[in-house]
Each structure stands twice: as structure tokens, then as C-alpha cells.
Design a protein around this motif. Sequence first.
Motif, PDB file in Angstrom:
ATOM      1  N   UNK A 142       0.844  -1.202   0.000  1.00  0.00           N
ATOM      2  CA  UNK A 142       0.000   0.000   0.000  1.00  0.00           C
ATOM      3  C   UNK A 142       0.877   1.248   0.000  1.00  0.00           C
ATOM      4  N   UNK A 143       1.916   1.233   0.812  1.00  0.00           N
ATOM      5  CA  UNK A 143       2.807   2.396   0.889  1.00  0.00           C
ATOM      6  C   UNK A 143       3.591   2.582  -0.405  1.00  0.00           C
ATOM      7  N   UNK A 144       4.005   1.471  -1.046  1.00  0.00           N
ATOM      8  CA  UNK A 144       4.672   1.594  -2.340  1.00  0.00           C
ATOM      9  C   UNK A 144       3.717   2.209  -3.369  1.00  0.00           C
ATOM     10  N   UNK A 145       2.456   1.783  -3.333  1.00  0.00           N
ATOM     11  CA  UNK A 145       1.465   2.335  -4.267  1.00  0.00           C
ATOM     12  C   UNK A 145       1.267   3.830  -4.016  1.00  0.00           C
ATOM     13  N   UNK A 146       1.252   4.224  -2.741  1.00  0.00           N
ATOM     14  CA  UNK A 146       1.118   5.644  -2.412  1.00  0.00           C
ATOM     15  C   UNK A 146       2.347   6.433  -2.864  1.00  0.00           C
ATOM     16  N   UNK A 147       3.516   5.813  -2.797  1.00  0.00           N
ATOM     17  CA  UNK A 147       4.716   6.470  -3.319  1.00  0.00           C
ATOM     18  C   UNK A 147       4.567   6.770  -4.806  1.00  0.00           C
ATOM     19  N   UNK A 148       4.006   5.832  -5.541  1.00  0.00           N
ATOM     20  CA  UNK A 148       3.797   6.054  -6.976  1.00  0.00           C
ATOM     21  C   UNK A 148       2.839   7.208  -7.206  1.00  0.00           C
ATOM     22  N   UNK A 149       1.775   7.270  -6.419  1.00  0.00           N
ATOM     23  CA  UNK A 149       0.839   8.393  -6.516  1.00  0.00           C
ATOM     24  C   UNK A 149       1.572   9.708  -6.258  1.00  0.00           C
TER      25      UNK A 149
END
Length: 255
Positions: A136-143
Motif C-alpha cells: 500500500x505504501x509503495x502504491x502511495x509512493x507512486x501516486x
Amino acid sequence: MNGVDEIGVTFAIVTVVWWAVAMTDWAGLRDASGSAEAVPGLLAVAANETHWGAKVWEDLWSRLYHQGLVYPASHEAVPMLVDIAKARREVAVDPALFLAASILSAIDEARGRATDPGLVDLTTHKLSLVAGRADVLYALQCVAAVEGLTAWFDPLAGLAGGEVEVDCGVCGDHVYVEVHDDGMFSTEFPDNTLGRPVIPTTEDQLGVGAARLFALARDQGHEAVAAQLLSLFGQVECPTCSAFFHLGDQVDSPE
């Protein structure tokens, strides 16, 4: 637009992007290893590889984002990496997207710029596919990278890794914010199991970027991560001077 038309448009876009890569003078560009001549071949192999530990991805990371540094070839590779990620939309955690996001996060001019709506949609879609806290945090980094919220890229990485480094907003000393199951604590030394509790902020006190990331995590059902974000954006007590400061004051402005 029907399915056949969509396939045709997608094929045309992919063809244009790959043709642009083929026309690039990669031998004349530099990456971390020197000449970037090998990069297009690596990208072609990586287009069919989703495993993070695959050697082709290790090679691309070491060439295009070596120890957080980017090169002329890194800039040129971003459209292809994005194209690869768009072609496999349902891959939850895609090394192509994360490498592209990491490169964008290191490019100063990426901050605050207008972004491809299709890429924004792709990064937010990934949040509906991931489940584990780190993913989830990696996905938020992409955002954060593609929406110009790049100041939050490293703090999110620190949260995923269990330790956020920051300088005190009052005395300037280095502070380690340690992440534990029962909360977050500020300390003078890394990996210290004792510290001063971080006071979580509230949703109405979030700055623009922090509010965007918090809302995405909450709305996609990632409540545990959303709660940790409130601590990440919260009030930190400096272990040196005992002053309180907000991490958000240093990287994000209130609306």
C-alpha cells in the motif's frame, strides 16, 4: 469506444512509444554504468517480466536509479517504463511503475507539474489491487511521484521501512522516527526501541498533499495505513531540544 477500437488505440500508442525509443541515440546517453546502449534491450526484456527480483530489473535499477541518482538515460526511459506499466494494468505491484515513479521523484521539475491523466488513473487503480501494508505504501509512493507530491516520496519509503529520518524544525538536529506496531516514536539514535510518542494529527489539519494521500488510503479501505499516515503527518517531539514540530510543516503546506 468499443473493445476493438480500444485495442487499436492502445496498440497505436505502444507502437509510437516503442518507435520513439528505437529512434533514441541510447549509445550517446549516459546511465550509471556509462553508455546507455544496453538500456533499450533491457527494457524490451523487462516488458515481459513482473518479478521484482529478476536480473533484468536489478540491471535497470542499477543503471537508471543508482543509489537514488538519475541520469539522462533515466529521463528517456520513463515513457517506456510507463508504457510497460500501462500494458499490464492488473499487476498489483509492478517494478516498471515503481522504477518510473522513483525516477520522477528525483527530478525536481516533476514537482507540482501537470501529469498524464492515464498515469494518475493507473497509480490510483493500483491502490485497489494491493493488500499488504508495504505494498500500500509503495502504491502511495507512486501516486506521490506522478501527482507532483514528490516531497512525500521518501517519508513514505521510511514509513514502509520502519524508520523516518527528519531534521528538527526548531534546533535542526537529526531525529529518527521509529515505527512500531503500537505507534511511532522519536529518538536520537536509529533502531532505538525507546522514544517519545508522536502525536497523530487530525484529518482537518492535513496539508494538501498529505490530505490527498490520506484520503486515497482511507477510501480504498486501507485503514491501518491511513492511521499511520496521521502519525507520519503528526507532531514530533525532538529528543534533543524537546520542542514539538510537524513533519508536514517541512514538506507540505496547508491548504
